[in-house]
Design a protein around this motif. Sequence first.
Motif, short mmCIF file in Angstrom:
data_model
loop_
_atom_site.label_atom_id
_atom_site.label_comp_id
_atom_site.label_asym_id
_atom_site.label_seq_id
_atom_site.Cartn_x
_atom_site.Cartn_y
_atom_site.Cartn_z
N LEU A 1 36.12 33.62 35.08
CA LEU A 1 37.23 34.52 34.62
C LEU A 1 38.21 33.86 33.65
O LEU A 1 38.27 32.67 33.66
CB LEU A 1 37.84 34.91 35.76
CG LEU A 1 39.13 35.99 35.38
CD1 LEU A 1 38.62 37.12 34.74
CD2 LEU A 1 39.70 36.45 36.58
N ILE B 1 49.31 37.68 37.20
CA ILE B 1 48.08 38.41 37.90
C ILE B 1 48.53 39.06 39.08
O ILE B 1 49.01 38.28 39.97
CB ILE B 1 47.30 37.33 38.17
CG1 ILE B 1 46.45 36.65 36.63
CG2 ILE B 1 45.86 37.67 38.90
CD1 ILE B 1 46.76 34.90 36.71
N ASP C 1 50.37 39.41 45.11
CA ASP C 1 49.31 39.73 45.69
C ASP C 1 50.10 41.00 46.49
O ASP C 1 50.52 40.73 47.62
CB ASP C 1 48.80 38.57 46.81
CG ASP C 1 47.44 39.21 47.45
OD1 ASP C 1 47.03 40.45 47.00
OD2 ASP C 1 46.58 38.41 47.87
N GLY D 1 40.32 43.76 36.36
CA GLY D 1 39.19 43.11 37.00
C GLY D 1 38.70 43.86 38.17
O GLY D 1 39.79 44.23 38.81
N LYS E 1 40.11 39.34 46.96
CA LYS E 1 41.05 39.13 45.92
C LYS E 1 42.09 38.07 46.52
O LYS E 1 42.51 37.36 45.74
CB LYS E 1 41.99 40.48 45.83
CG LYS E 1 41.06 41.75 45.30
CD LYS E 1 41.95 43.04 45.07
CE LYS E 1 42.54 43.63 46.77
NZ LYS E 1 41.46 43.85 47.53
N LEU F 1 32.84 39.68 40.98
CA LEU F 1 33.63 40.42 39.91
C LEU F 1 32.69 41.23 39.08
O LEU F 1 31.95 40.75 38.18
CB LEU F 1 34.18 39.20 38.92
CG LEU F 1 35.44 39.40 38.09
CD1 LEU F 1 36.64 40.19 38.93
CD2 LEU F 1 35.90 38.27 37.49
N ILE G 1 36.95 43.62 41.53
CA ILE G 1 36.23 42.76 42.54
C ILE G 1 35.41 43.81 43.65
O ILE G 1 36.29 44.57 44.33
CB ILE G 1 36.89 41.60 42.74
CG1 ILE G 1 36.17 40.62 43.57
CG2 ILE G 1 38.26 42.13 43.77
CD1 ILE G 1 36.99 39.34 43.58
N THR H 1 47.35 41.89 42.27
CA THR H 1 46.55 42.85 42.83
C THR H 1 47.48 44.08 43.33
O THR H 1 48.36 44.00 43.61
CB THR H 1 45.79 42.27 44.08
OG1 THR H 1 46.96 42.23 45.03
CG2 THR H 1 45.34 40.76 43.83
N LEU I 1 44.17 42.85 39.37
CA LEU I 1 42.90 42.59 39.98
C LEU I 1 42.71 43.73 41.08
O LEU I 1 43.53 43.72 42.07
CB LEU I 1 42.95 41.08 40.82
CG LEU I 1 41.56 40.68 41.12
CD1 LEU I 1 40.59 40.41 39.98
CD2 LEU I 1 41.98 39.23 41.83
N VAL J 1 35.26 43.23 33.99
CA VAL J 1 36.49 42.79 33.52
C VAL J 1 36.70 43.60 32.03
O VAL J 1 35.81 43.24 31.37
CB VAL J 1 36.53 41.14 33.34
CG1 VAL J 1 37.93 41.01 32.75
CG2 VAL J 1 36.27 40.53 34.87
#
Lengths: 253, 308
Positions: free
Chosen positions: B26, B188, B159, B205, B44, B212, B207, B190, B36, B215
């Motif tokens: 990535l 980034i 996250d 993206g 993740k 993955l 997952i 999630t 994500l 994207v």
Amino acid sequence: MNLHAIRAIYLFEMARMRRTLLQSIVSPVLSTSLYFVVFGSAIGGHMRQIGDVSYGAFIVPGLIMLSLLTQSIANASFAIYFPRFVGTIYEILSAPLSALEIVTGYVGAAATKSIILGLITLAVASVFVDLRIEHPVWMLAFLVLTAITFSLFGFVIGIWADSFEKLQMIPMLIVTPLTFLGGSFYSIDMLPPFWRAVSLFNPVVYLVSCFRWSFFGTSDVNVGLSVAMTLIFLLLCLGAVVWIFKTGYRMKT
Amino acid sequence: MQPILSLRGVSKTYATGHAALKDVSLEIARGEIFALLGPNGAGKTTLISIICGLVTPTAGTIAAGGHDIIRDYRAARSLIGLVPQELTTDAFETVRATVRLSRGLFGKAPAEAHVEKVLRDLSLWEKRDSRIMTLSGGMKRRVMIAKALSHEPQILFLDEPTAGVDVELRRDMWRVIRDLRDNGVTIILTTHYLEEAEEMADRIGVIRNGELILVERKEDLMRTLGRKELALQLAAPLAEIPAALARYPLALSPDGRRLVYTYTGTGDPTSISPFLQDVAAAGIAFTDLDTEQSSLEEIFVRLVRADA
Ligand SMILES: Nc1ncnc2c1ncn2[C@@H]1O[C@H](COP(=O)(O)OP(=O)(O)OP(=O)(O)O)[C@@H](O)[C@H]1O
Ligand SMILES: [Mg+2]
């Protein structure tokens, strides 16, 4: 060198200790006083002299070592175990820190606290007996060296332990017996030859002996040897710490 | 331009034997917001933890700002801020003390002004001298964000930043995140709230089972996978779909009053007009018309349900 980080960890830990200072001081002061009542007065009444030192004074270096060892291990092991336990260790692990920097911060703070407590124990002892310190600089040097060595040892325990029981186990099962059998309350010259030889495998004997030397100028074992043994133990602990961070043992998955 | 973050062939098999990540590659561009997505257990957190140095990858290489995260960990990590999924805080410390610690850990000189700014941005200033254990869950979450922002990271991992956060606060956080992005920070995140990804992300993206699987730019994703519907409210009920309209994918409501034409975003955007002409030619009158675009949520559910 990430000096800001070392400083941050050190100050953060010292602040934590300051909050619990009162209870940290009460316990060594109380136990030292008790030792004096039991060993110094009750037993010392029959012993009076070891060499040319009164029994009451004779046990002071051993008592200080006892509190130094227990405190160093307890402080350092808890300091690193706690963030592992609650999970805040993530931040230490994700920060741009080398193993040496992490250890310097934590062990430095733990050692500082136990040195302070050691000096308090000394002050309490001097209330009970007349003390002379023949080599004050050496005395301080031994204090610092021992505090650092056993804080490192405590740090290793704090990483190895995966429960509060294990955190208590090593100090309870190993360190306390070693200290009691390490000549804190007697001269190993007083032991029969066999037990005397066995005692020489006890690292605490060397610590107590050279610490006592700095007070009274006499020792059970050679001072140079004592220092060498302590340094070897320090290097062993340091090696363990480096290995822990290299492999991520008990810290990373 | 060189990507700020690049992953090559990253895999992780845990000691349990579970392959949590499989050959993930990535690249993240500087200044983008990357979301994500993936169901629980997709990997993740594992991926984020590897980049941040909490988990050791089984294979693969990662560079942050061009620095290998293992060989050159100091340079790499000083760029990265992490807000982990779990709420883990120094319960007995004050908000300010813990934020100061974070700044120091990442090698930054003390800067009270910056700490104050971060605390104010996250509406924590009033609570600066409170012990963290006296704060509510949402506030603790913000303390963790404050810790990550205290050291001015270039790359910020969030996250599930808005799990357990109320609606108003979530919008506040989105604002904070956008401000960061406007200042050049790469983000980034999630999330399980798809409207959040839809609202915030530049790229998405997905997952699934450690792979993955996709994207794409958010708009592209919505266009290629998004389903659109054109619904006609009929003037008179139809018994069945007229033969003249048989070539269109149509659905008729049971009462015969609503005719729904489904088409994908990839199709010719003008395909609606021939359809409407055919409807008129077939003599069908309608009183109202509405269109609907499928949300990211529907796209996502379809994606992760599909078999690998
Ligand atoms: N330390 C570990 N040891 C073994 N397996 C683990 C470990 N950590 C995570 N796993 C497994 O790896 C897989 C991926 O976990 P991960 O936490 O990365 O998922 P996630 O996508 O973040 O899920 P969620 O949306 O629930 O947060 C899961 O099956 C999990 O059980
Ligand atoms: Mg997760």
